[in-house]
Design an enzyme around this catalytic site. Structure first.
Site, PDB file in Angstrom:
ATOM      1  N   GLN A 182       0.816  -1.222   0.000  1.00 26.56           N
ATOM      2  CA  GLN A 182       0.000   0.000   0.000  1.00 26.56           C
ATOM      3  C   GLN A 182       0.849   1.271   0.000  1.00 26.56           C
ATOM      4  O   GLN A 182       0.324   2.369  -0.171  1.00 26.56           O
ATOM      5  CB  GLN A 182      -0.942   0.014   1.213  1.00 26.56           C
ATOM      6  CG  GLN A 182      -2.017  -1.056   1.179  1.00 26.56           C
ATOM      7  CD  GLN A 182      -3.086  -0.795   0.122  1.00 26.56           C
ATOM      8  OE1 GLN A 182      -3.315   0.334  -0.309  1.00 26.56           O
ATOM      9  NE2 GLN A 182      -3.746  -1.852  -0.313  1.00 26.56           N
ATOM     10  N   SER A 202       3.154  -4.825  -5.156  1.00 22.96           N
ATOM     11  CA  SER A 202       2.208  -5.425  -6.090  1.00 22.96           C
ATOM     12  C   SER A 202       1.732  -4.391  -7.102  1.00 22.96           C
ATOM     13  O   SER A 202       1.247  -3.314  -6.727  1.00 22.96           O
ATOM     14  CB  SER A 202       1.008  -5.974  -5.312  1.00 22.96           C
ATOM     15  OG  SER A 202       0.007  -6.405  -6.196  1.00 22.96           O
ATOM     16  N   HIS A 204      -0.819  -4.116  -9.210  1.00 18.41           N
ATOM     17  CA  HIS A 204      -2.209  -3.667  -9.424  1.00 18.41           C
ATOM     18  C   HIS A 204      -2.698  -2.694  -8.370  1.00 18.41           C
ATOM     19  O   HIS A 204      -3.796  -2.161  -8.477  1.00 18.41           O
ATOM     20  CB  HIS A 204      -3.156  -4.866  -9.578  1.00 18.41           C
ATOM     21  CG  HIS A 204      -3.531  -5.567  -8.307  1.00 18.41           C
ATOM     22  ND1 HIS A 204      -4.739  -5.352  -7.687  1.00 18.41           N
ATOM     23  CD2 HIS A 204      -2.889  -6.489  -7.554  1.00 18.41           C
ATOM     24  CE1 HIS A 204      -4.817  -6.120  -6.606  1.00 18.41           C
ATOM     25  NE2 HIS A 204      -3.705  -6.824  -6.500  1.00 18.41           N
ATOM     26  N   CYS A 328     -10.723  -9.029   1.117  1.00 16.23           N
ATOM     27  CA  CYS A 328     -10.688 -10.470   1.318  1.00 16.23           C
ATOM     28  C   CYS A 328     -11.716 -10.932   2.350  1.00 16.23           C
ATOM     29  O   CYS A 328     -12.107 -12.081   2.358  1.00 16.23           O
ATOM     30  CB  CYS A 328      -9.306 -10.908   1.772  1.00 16.23           C
ATOM     31  SG  CYS A 328      -8.010 -10.254   0.742  1.00 16.23           S
TER      32      CYS A 328
HETATM   33  C1  LIG Z   1      -3.358  -6.251  -1.915  1.00 19.67           C
HETATM   34  C2  LIG Z   1      -2.404  -6.506  -0.817  1.00 19.67           C
HETATM   35  C3  LIG Z   1      -1.623  -7.668  -0.780  1.00 19.67           C
HETATM   36  C4  LIG Z   1      -1.769  -8.771  -1.804  1.00 19.67           C
HETATM   37  O1  LIG Z   1      -1.302  -8.389  -3.066  1.00 19.67           O
HETATM   38  P1  LIG Z   1      -1.827  -9.208  -4.358  1.00 19.67           P
HETATM   39  O2  LIG Z   1      -0.964  -8.702  -5.463  1.00 19.67           O
HETATM   40  O3  LIG Z   1      -3.267  -8.827  -4.538  1.00 19.67           O
HETATM   41  O4  LIG Z   1      -1.636 -10.645  -4.091  1.00 19.67           O
HETATM   42  C5  LIG Z   1      -0.730  -7.823   0.255  1.00 19.67           C
HETATM   43  N1  LIG Z   1      -0.598  -6.890   1.200  1.00 19.67           N
HETATM   44  C6  LIG Z   1      -1.311  -5.748   1.199  1.00 19.67           C
HETATM   45  C7  LIG Z   1      -1.087  -4.731   2.264  1.00 19.67           C
HETATM   46  C8  LIG Z   1      -2.244  -5.520   0.197  1.00 19.67           C
HETATM   47  O5  LIG Z   1      -2.967  -4.402   0.211  1.00 19.67           O
END
Ligand SMILES: *Cc1c(COP(=O)(O)O)cnc(C)c1O
Length: 390
Positions: A182, A202, A204, A328
């Site tokens: 984040q 990540s 996305h 989730c």
């Molecule tokens: C979205 C998220 C993840 C997981 O990432 P993905 O690419 O969706 O598997 C892990 N940690 C945090 C803090 C997230 O917001």
């Protein structure tokens, strides 16, 4: 009646892929389709694109390119960090320190390791969701082999004092992992300043494609391989690279970091207007998370006497995409582990609403939410069995 509009305020769950990112990715599905491991010009082109993306990720987080490993996303990066360090340190000890408010991508690997006999300390947080670095110090034993605390929380937006936590871990020669999913694009991230030996990100979450992420592994950190097979990713994460995804990650992190100063100031102003408007305009409401040490894009509020799920359905009918708890857990009726750890009683945790802003949101979006939300909450409260005598 307000003019109905479509408002996406769930950027902590995912973001739209920026047009520049789509454009950068497209050739790698078609004319530049080579396998980076092959030995001809077409392959070298793909290999070059992967290495360029690696340099972009490294530059964005203050790392060296050879310390960046591409993964299938944030979840894989977190799993690799936690399980990989533990597997490489089995002889040294069996104790892990993390926080009670980690993303499930860290919490569930820790729980899986507990079933195998490892011991895990889940550090408590204060009412604002902050970990106390002194608590990390107190939890460390001779058996501690990993400290993992997220940089910023996906649900309540609280930013952790990771630099101090990293220093404590290093004083004891314990590797420090931080889930920075984040944080990237929200505020400056630097692995040295954070004291991070491992860092997950990540694509996305900052304008890149789903299914692509990276794990930073500081040179010299002992960690097991994630996937056995070919020699990709320096033999540590085998499998033919997701070349278009990696190219998209590289372009997206470039854009997110270079546009951060303008974007985060504008987004923080919208956030503050939303928070003020909701707290001033709707009674029996509280802000969750930290008042100042908070992601620029995060609004998390609780409305007493209402169910988060009902708020989401009403907002969805009005064209607003938002979330309660984390994406989730929003399908289950359990109160969020994050809000519970902050000490909210379940009835408050159940009535939470998370609005997370992104660069494409406008002041008109904020106006619309502030115009329709009071009516939504008032209507739900009228029907609420939770309201009791008040
Ligand atoms: C979205 C998220 C993840 C997981 O990432 P993905 O690419 O969706 O598997 C892990 N940690 C945090 C803090 C997230 O917001």
């Amino acid at each position: 009646m307000e003019q109905r509009r479509s408002v996406y305020m769930d950027h902590a769950a995912t973001t739209t892929v920026r047009p520049e990112v789509v454009e950068a990715m497209l050739p790698y599905f078609s004319e530049r389709f080579g396998n980076p491991s092959s030995l001809y010009a077409l392959a070298r082109e793909a290999k070059g694109a992967v290495e360029e993306a690696r340099e972009a990720v490294a530059a964005a987080i203050g790392a060296r390119p050879e310390e960046v490993y591409f993964t299938s996303g944030g979840t894989e990066a977190d799993n690799w960090a936690v399980k990989g360090v533990v597997a490489a340190s089995r002889k040294k000890g069996d104790h892990i320190i993390t926080s009670a408010i980690e993303h499930h991508a860290v919490l569930h690997p820790c729980q899986a390791l507990e079933k195998q006999g490892y011991r895990v300390t889940y550090l408590p947080v204060d009412e604002f969701g902050r970990v106390e670095p002194g608590d990390v110090e107190d939890a460390i034993t001779d058996e501690t082999i990993l400290v993992s605390v997220m940089a910023a929380n996906n649900e309540i937006g609280t930013i952790q004092p990771v630099a101090e936590i990293g220093r404590v871990a290093h004083d004891h020669n314990i590797p420090f992992h931080t889930d920075a999913v984040q944080a990237i694009g929200a505020y400056p991230v630097d692995v040295d300043a954070m004291g991070a030996d491992l860092l997950a990100l990540s694509a996305h979450k900052f304008g890149g494609p789903k299914g692509t992420g990276a794990l930073y592994i500081r040179r010299g950190t002992r960690i097991g391989t994630f996937m056995d097979g070919g020699g990709q990713e320096r033999g540590r994460r085998a499998g033919t690279e997701n070349v278009p995804g990696i190219v998209g990650l590289g372009r997206a992190i470039d854009l997110a970091v270079s546009r951060m100063p303008q974007n985060s100031a504008r987004i923080a102003a919208m956030r503050d207007r939303l928070i003020r408007g909701i707290l001033d305009g709707i009674p029996n409401t509280r802000l969750n998370g930290h008042p100042t040490e908070r992601l620029a894009n995060n609004v998390n509020v609780s409305f007493r006497y209402v169910e988060g799920e009902s708020i989401l359905l009403s907002l969805d009918a009005l064209g607003i995409s938002a979330s309660t708890g984390s994406a989730c857990t929003s399908a289950s009726l359990e109160p969020s582990h994050v809000l519970t750890a902050c000490g909210l009683p379940p009835e408050h945790a159940h009535g939470s609403l998370r609005l997370t802003l992104g660069p494409e949101n406008t002041d008109a979006d904020v106006d619309y939410v502030l115009a329709v939300l009071p009516g939504v909450i008032a209507r739900l409260r009228e029907m609420s069995p939770l309201r009791g005598g008040t």
